[in-house]
Design a protein around this motif. Structure first.
Motif, PDB file in Angstrom:
ATOM      1  N   ARG A  90       0.887  -1.238   0.006  1.00 25.66           N
ATOM      2  CA  ARG A  90      -0.004  -0.075   0.055  1.00 25.66           C
ATOM      3  C   ARG A  90       0.895   1.288   0.058  1.00 25.66           C
ATOM      4  N   SER A  91       2.103   1.152   0.355  1.00 25.95           N
ATOM      5  CA  SER A  91       2.989   2.296   0.379  1.00 25.95           C
ATOM      6  C   SER A  91       3.740   2.410  -0.894  1.00 25.95           C
ATOM      7  N   ARG A  92       3.384   3.389  -1.704  1.00 20.49           N
ATOM      8  CA  ARG A  92       4.225   3.621  -2.893  1.00 20.49           C
ATOM      9  C   ARG A  92       5.677   3.964  -2.758  1.00 20.49           C
ATOM     10  N   GLU A 111       8.655   1.464  -4.392  1.00 15.48           N
ATOM     11  CA  GLU A 111       9.732   1.834  -5.316  1.00 15.48           C
ATOM     12  C   GLU A 111      11.000   1.676  -4.638  1.00 15.48           C
ATOM     13  N   ASP A 114      -6.743   0.596  -1.358  1.00 15.29           N
ATOM     14  CA  ASP A 114      -5.146   0.850  -1.060  1.00 15.29           C
ATOM     15  C   ASP A 114      -4.486  -0.654  -1.453  1.00 15.29           C
ATOM     16  N   LYS A 132      -4.462  -0.119  -5.671  1.00 15.56           N
ATOM     17  CA  LYS A 132      -3.369   0.789  -5.629  1.00 15.56           C
ATOM     18  C   LYS A 132      -2.026  -0.169  -5.402  1.00 15.56           C
ATOM     19  N   TYR A 186       1.007  -0.219  -8.189  1.00 13.02           N
ATOM     20  CA  TYR A 186       2.459   0.179  -7.898  1.00 13.02           C
ATOM     21  C   TYR A 186       3.495  -0.750  -8.296  1.00 13.02           C
ATOM     22  N   HIS A 196       3.483  -0.799 -12.161  1.00 12.77           N
ATOM     23  CA  HIS A 196       4.033   0.005 -12.912  1.00 12.77           C
ATOM     24  C   HIS A 196       5.641   0.223 -12.650  1.00 12.77           C
TER      25      HIS A 196
END
Length: 253
Positions: free
Chosen positions: A62-64, A68, A110, A114, A118, A121
């Motif tokens: 849930r934490s972009r 990354e 999330d 999401k 994340y 992507h």
């Protein structure tokens, strides 16, 4: 059919249930594994069972920023991910929409939407550049068949399905494939999470019937990803023999 020798697979939600079963199955097909989850002890235990190189990666999808940073720091041996299994997901509660918790709704969006976006992507450009890869998204029959209390959960799985189909449209002509696997009732920790750890309520859901198992789903995932490179399995819907489609709800007055 092709094996996964030389492939690197990243599985989210790998610390239990379908994710763990997928990791075991994909390792047997020859893939090295990046095991993503929030419970480090379980990831390390799973890694120790595998007969292939495995890298536990503690991460909240849930934490972009976390996603990354974690993917950018993968060891060289695991950095070129060929197969992404977006399995991390959850349902919370079965309250009617007008009584449901907005916090629960946000958590499902999330994680199920999401988090999947994340990871996709971050890893998709490398697959396209190398012209090989596969994204498997773990959906649900809830994407198609609504039921009372399924409000946001079903909506997140409908998002997952449409996202998968649109990815396929963008990737046409490449050797990067996309599959949406849509199970019906599977007995894992899923229902315990949905019912806030109420194991009795969760087990009652499967009483008197034989649900699918995590291994059943992993078997389907492995089949999808080991088809010849020119074959894309767009979507697979599966249910237990004891489950089917319900009648329309009609309120009699």
């Amino acid at each position: 059919m092709h094996t996964l020798h030389g492939w690197t697979a990243l599985v989210t939600g790998a610390s239990s249930g379908i994710g763990e079963a997928c990791a075991l199955s994909l390792s047997q097909a020859g893939a090295r594994l990046v095991l993503v989850g929030r419970r480090e002890d379980r990831l390390r235990t799973l890694a120790s069972k595998l007969a292939v190189p495995a890298h536990p990666l503690v991460l909240d999808v849930r934490s972009r920023p976390e996603v990354e940073a974690a993917l950018a720091s993968l060891p060289a041996e695991f950095a070129a991910v060929d197969l992404l299994v977006n399995n991390a997901g959850l349902a919370l509660g079965t309250d009617a929409a007008h009584e449901a918790s907005l916090d629960d709704w946000e958590t499902m969006i999330d994680t199920n939407c999401k988090g999947l976006v994340y990871l996709t992507h971050a890893l998709l450009p490398g697959m396209v550049r190398r012209n090989r890869g596969h994204i498997v998204n773990l959906g649900s029959v809830a994407a198609t068949y609504p039921y009372p209390g399924g409000n946001i959960y079903g909506a997140t799985k409908a998002f997952l399905h449409q996202f998968s189909q649109n990815l396929k449209a963008d990737l046409v002509g490449t050797r990067v494939r996309v599959t949406d696997v849509q199970p019906g009732m599977v007995e894992t920790e899923f229902s315990q999470v949905r019912f806030r750890g109420d194991a009795q309520r969760a087990s009652k859901l499967y009483e008197g019937m034989e649900p699918l198992t995590a291994a059943d789903i992993a078997d389907v995932v492995q089949w999808c990803v080991t088809r010849p490179a020119h074959v894309n399995i767009n979507a697979v819907e599966l249910m237990p023999a004891d489950q089917a489609f319900g009648p329309f709800a009609v309120k009699r007055r």
